[in-house]
Design an enzyme around this catalytic site. Sequence first.
Site, PDB file in Angstrom:
ATOM      1  NE  ARG A  38     -14.855   7.887 -19.848  1.00  0.00           N
ATOM      2  CZ  ARG A  38     -14.759   9.198 -19.922  1.00  0.00           C
ATOM      3  NH1 ARG A  38     -15.673   9.907 -20.567  1.00  0.00           N
ATOM      4  NH2 ARG A  38     -13.768   9.824 -19.349  1.00  0.00           N
ATOM      5  CE  LYS A 201       1.746  25.231 -20.133  1.00  0.00           C
ATOM      6  NZ  LYS A 201       0.611  26.077 -20.498  1.00  0.00           N
ATOM      7  N   GLY A 358      -4.878  11.290 -18.801  1.00  0.00           N
ATOM      8  CA  GLY A 358      -5.128  11.059 -20.224  1.00  0.00           C
ATOM      9  C   GLY A 358      -3.879  10.673 -20.996  1.00  0.00           C
ATOM     10  N   GLY A 381     -10.039  13.672 -14.967  1.00  0.00           N
ATOM     11  CA  GLY A 381     -10.166  14.699 -13.926  1.00  0.00           C
ATOM     12  C   GLY A 381     -10.394  14.132 -12.534  1.00  0.00           C
TER      13      GLY A 381
HETATM   14  P1  ADP Z   1      -1.673  13.594 -18.193  1.00  0.00           P
HETATM   15  O1  ADP Z   1      -2.645  13.844 -19.344  1.00  0.00           O
HETATM   16  O2  ADP Z   1      -1.310  12.143 -18.104  1.00  0.00           O
HETATM   17  O3  ADP Z   1      -2.143  14.179 -16.902  1.00  0.00           O
HETATM   18  P2  ADP Z   1      -0.099  15.903 -18.923  1.00  0.00           P
HETATM   19  O4  ADP Z   1      -1.207  16.394 -19.772  1.00  0.00           O
HETATM   20  O5  ADP Z   1       0.185  16.652 -17.676  1.00  0.00           O
HETATM   21  O6  ADP Z   1      -0.292  14.347 -18.582  1.00  0.00           O
HETATM   22  O7  ADP Z   1       1.267  15.937 -19.738  1.00  0.00           O
HETATM   23  C1  ADP Z   1       1.460  15.286 -20.960  1.00  0.00           C
HETATM   24  C2  ADP Z   1       2.196  16.132 -21.947  1.00  0.00           C
HETATM   25  O8  ADP Z   1       3.442  16.594 -21.426  1.00  0.00           O
HETATM   26  C3  ADP Z   1       2.516  15.375 -23.203  1.00  0.00           C
HETATM   27  O9  ADP Z   1       1.854  15.960 -24.291  1.00  0.00           O
HETATM   28  C4  ADP Z   1       4.035  15.480 -23.326  1.00  0.00           C
HETATM   29  O10 ADP Z   1       4.468  15.670 -24.672  1.00  0.00           O
HETATM   30  C5  ADP Z   1       4.331  16.710 -22.521  1.00  0.00           C
HETATM   31  N1  ADP Z   1       5.741  16.753 -22.080  1.00  0.00           N
HETATM   32  C6  ADP Z   1       6.358  15.888 -21.268  1.00  0.00           C
HETATM   33  N2  ADP Z   1       7.650  16.223 -21.132  1.00  0.00           N
HETATM   34  C7  ADP Z   1       7.875  17.315 -21.890  1.00  0.00           C
HETATM   35  C8  ADP Z   1       9.009  18.128 -22.171  1.00  0.00           C
HETATM   36  N3  ADP Z   1      10.206  17.859 -21.634  1.00  0.00           N
HETATM   37  N4  ADP Z   1       8.852  19.194 -23.000  1.00  0.00           N
HETATM   38  C9  ADP Z   1       7.639  19.435 -23.536  1.00  0.00           C
HETATM   39  N5  ADP Z   1       6.521  18.716 -23.315  1.00  0.00           N
HETATM   40  C10 ADP Z   1       6.635  17.667 -22.506  1.00  0.00           C
END
Ligand code: ADP
Length: 400
Positions: A38, A201, A358, A381
């Site tokens: 950063r 999710k 992230g 965020g």
């Molecule tokens: P970002 O941080 O890029 O916004 P998220 O936090 O929404 O992404 O999602 C990342 C997480 O989703 C990772 O830890 C990954 O392991 C999990 N994930 C992705 N696909 C699956 C799956 N099929 N089952 C369980 N966890 C999953």
Amino acid sequence: MTATFKTLDELDLANKRVLLRADLNVPVADGKVTDATRIERLVPTIREIVKKDGKAILLSHFGRPKGKVDAEFSLEQVCEAVANATGHPVGFVATDWTEMSDAQKAIESAPAGSVLILENTRFHPGEEANDPELAKRMASLGDVYVNDAFSAAHRAHASTEALARLLPAAAGLAMQAELEALEAGLGKPKKPVVAIVGGAKVSSKIDLLENLVTKVDALVIGGGMANTFLHAQGYGVGKSLAEKDLAETALRIMDKAIDSGCAIILPIDAVVAWHFKADTPTRLYGVDAIDKDGMILDIGPSSIERIQGAIDDANTVVWNGPMGAFEMNPFDAGTVAIAKHAAKRTHDGKLVSVAGGGDTVAALAHAGVKDAFTYVSTAGGAFLEWMEGKPLPGVEALKK
Ligand code: ADP
Ligand code: MG
């Protein structure tokens, strides 16, 4: 693009006190900065101010001191890292943000071309309250305001919002680059646009999905959140991560997509395991035949091919969220294959690729293509709120 916000070159900086909103909220262990990414992003703006004989006066939040002076969260501990990154000596200006005369004197006595860091803005409760009185005290330290902290722009705080309205204000070079990249991603993108959304999710990304279906030509849904959509369509997903209570939400998003002319691309096959761990035995299934005791942990090869085809048809890709549990071998395969494909299309000049989040940034780094995308946002965020289509207060306040 003609900017709707002022840029750094439009401000007169010579002999000016330039309040530079930075994001110095960097990881620190034992008083040392452990990741200076950063800080490095701020270097071009700081150098430009110094080159033009302005005083660069950095202000930033750091950690969560909850509106009180707390030495543990003093920004003094990042001065050395900023000095190392800029190759310029850095002075520290202590203040509790109530009485400004000492800070004013310190700034006054610093020569033109100095780099100074003010104490943590969150040492005063007015920062998070966007308090106009605190913003006035901040403004008393500067002649002009530059915001180079896109990652803090989703918060309407005194140093990101109210202050910007009190002084001539402009976007710093990093902020400008981020805004231009995001504009190319969703604002005025080269169509067709494909959004790729994954991650764990649906619940954390409902607003994002609802916004995207109205803006893009196709929406790829992968990762754990695809399971919720598959379940909503009547497929068995076994013991996979799925938010079954959100089936209605998933169907509503799919309906909205149809109304908006956005194609939804869901996985057609999946890599299934029986334990949530690395290097465990796996099997490939079509999504209509998932084993009732198994867990979907990645998209399968037919899904990969389908998504790569969608990328080939697109001029712009916007991506947030990995396609599988990419932290564990071999469930990174889908994410890596998609990432490499998008990187290649970008390299060939066929695609504008914008990604953020992230875990997404970590996944692209793991795939070795983080620098091969057109733009990768590390803003967290703020990036997600931008993908949700929400106005960012710190950006709005910079508009002409
Ligand atoms: P970002 O941080 O890029 O916004 P998220 O936090 O929404 O992404 O999602 C990342 C997480 O989703 C990772 O830890 C990954 O392991 C999990 N994930 C992705 N696909 C699956 C799956 N099929 N089952 C369980 N966890 C999953
Ligand atoms: Mg995450």
